[in-house]
Structure formats: C-alpha cells, structure tokens
Design a protein around this motif. Structure first.
Motif, mmCIF file in Angstrom:
data_model
loop_
_atom_site.group_PDB
_atom_site.id
_atom_site.type_symbol
_atom_site.label_atom_id
_atom_site.label_comp_id
_atom_site.label_asym_id
_atom_site.label_seq_id
_atom_site.Cartn_x
_atom_site.Cartn_y
_atom_site.Cartn_z
ATOM 1 N N THR A 21 -15.715 -13.571 40.299
ATOM 2 C CA THR A 21 -14.949 -14.642 40.934
ATOM 3 C C THR A 21 -15.565 -16.006 40.650
ATOM 4 O O THR A 21 -14.848 -16.971 40.390
ATOM 5 C CB THR A 21 -14.811 -14.427 42.456
ATOM 6 O OG1 THR A 21 -16.090 -14.365 43.052
ATOM 7 C CG2 THR A 21 -14.041 -13.169 42.769
ATOM 8 N N VAL A 22 -16.884 -16.088 40.676
ATOM 9 C CA VAL A 22 -17.553 -17.364 40.404
ATOM 10 C C VAL A 22 -17.410 -17.748 38.933
ATOM 11 O O VAL A 22 -17.025 -18.875 38.607
ATOM 12 C CB VAL A 22 -19.041 -17.304 40.818
ATOM 13 C CG1 VAL A 22 -19.787 -18.539 40.356
ATOM 14 C CG2 VAL A 22 -19.161 -17.144 42.328
ATOM 15 N N ALA A 23 -17.706 -16.823 38.034
ATOM 16 C CA ALA A 23 -17.637 -17.131 36.601
ATOM 17 C C ALA A 23 -16.217 -17.466 36.172
ATOM 18 O O ALA A 23 -15.992 -18.408 35.402
ATOM 19 C CB ALA A 23 -18.186 -15.964 35.780
ATOM 20 N N ALA A 24 -15.239 -16.703 36.663
ATOM 21 C CA ALA A 24 -13.842 -16.978 36.312
ATOM 22 C C ALA A 24 -13.415 -18.336 36.865
ATOM 23 O O ALA A 24 -12.663 -19.072 36.214
ATOM 24 C CB ALA A 24 -12.928 -15.872 36.831
ATOM 25 N N GLY A 25 -13.902 -18.677 38.044
ATOM 26 C CA GLY A 25 -13.574 -19.974 38.629
ATOM 27 C C GLY A 25 -14.206 -21.136 37.877
ATOM 28 O O GLY A 25 -13.631 -22.225 37.817
ATOM 29 N N MET A 26 -15.374 -20.923 37.310
ATOM 30 C CA MET A 26 -16.058 -21.972 36.547
ATOM 31 C C MET A 26 -15.511 -22.122 35.134
ATOM 32 O O MET A 26 -15.686 -23.167 34.505
ATOM 33 C CB MET A 26 -17.560 -21.663 36.481
ATOM 34 C CG MET A 26 -18.264 -21.739 37.813
ATOM 35 S SD MET A 26 -19.979 -21.161 37.715
ATOM 36 C CE MET A 26 -20.686 -22.350 36.591
#
Length: 159
Positions: A21-26
């Motif tokens: 979720t964090v990597a996809a959001g970044m």
C-alpha cells in the motif's frame, strides 16, 4: 492453534500488505519526479524499487488469505457474512493490484527506462494519474477488510 494461526495471519497482513500500500501510493509521485528530471538516475531507481516492492510483496501476501482461511476454519466462521464479504473484497483488491496496478507500473517503468526519444510524457502522466486512482481503490478495499476483521459481528472483544 487458533491463536497461532490468527497471529500469523495478522503478522502476514501487516508485513506484506503494508509495504504494497505504501509503495503503490508512492509510485505515481515517483513517476512524476522521474518525468520532471529525466537525466536523474536516482528517480528512475526509486521507481524501479517501488515497483519491485509491489511485485514481490504481492506474491508473498498470498499468505494472508491462506492463514486467514485457516483461522476462520478453526473458529468455525467460514459461513459468516462478514467473512464472505471480506473474502470478496480481498479477491477484488488482489484483482485491482494484479490487473490494474502492477501492469501500469510496469508500463510506466518501461517507458521511463527506454530511449528518451520514445518517451511519451503525456501517456506516462496519464498512467501515473490512473495508478493513483487504482491505488486509492486498492487501499480503500484493504481498509474495509481491516475494519470488518476488527468489528466483525459476534466478536468476543465486546466492542
């Protein structure tokens, strides 16, 4: 045994889904930075790393539903509406990740990594915007599953 299965299920969710979720959001912002400074290798490296995190952790995240189903089975709640809803939302989240997010990330990375004369900044910008939308949907699905898991009907927590 149920407590062990539940602990592994929760740990797998935190350790695998959190990074996705964090990597996809970044990722969309990293693509935009790479477009803004095409000669900067660190921006492209960031895009590559975020895409790799999403791919690898997506595969490892298969442990989450596996241990979740084992836990549900040991709790005898496989037929519960909240669990069936959670399973459906999990399948939908996996489909969004596998069919919408990862392919678009790969395309954006290929475009950024290719020859500069073949780069179509408008198409890559559009892909970054679409990725932001799909990532938001993915994160919302997982947030909903998390809430269902916490406030499930019949919970013994008294909440």
């Amino acid at each position: 045994m149920t407590k062990l299965l539940l602990a592994v299920h929760v740990l797998a969710a935190v350790i695998t889904i959190g990074p996705v979720t964090v990597a996809a959001g970044m990722f969309p912002a990293a693509v935009r930075r790479a477009l803004a400074a095409p000669g900067e290798p660190s921006h492209l490296a960031t895009v590559r790393t975020l895409h790799r995190i999403c791919r690898v952790y997506a595969v490892v995240a298969v442990a989450v539903p596996v241990f979740g189903l084992a836990t549900a089975n040991s709790l005898h709640v496989l037929g519960s509406a909240w669990l069936i809803t959670s399973i459906a939302l999990t399948v939908l989240a996996a489909a969004v990740l596998g069919a919408r997010i990862l392919p678009r990330q790969g395309s954006a990375l290929t475009s950024l990594d290719g020859p500069a004369e073949l780069l179509e900044p408008t198409a890559v910008q559009r892909a970054a915007g679409q990725l932001a939308i799909f990532t938001g949907v993915f994160n919302l699905l997982w947030a909903t599953v998390t809430v269902l898991m916490i406030i499930r009907p019949g919970s013994t927590t008294g909440a």
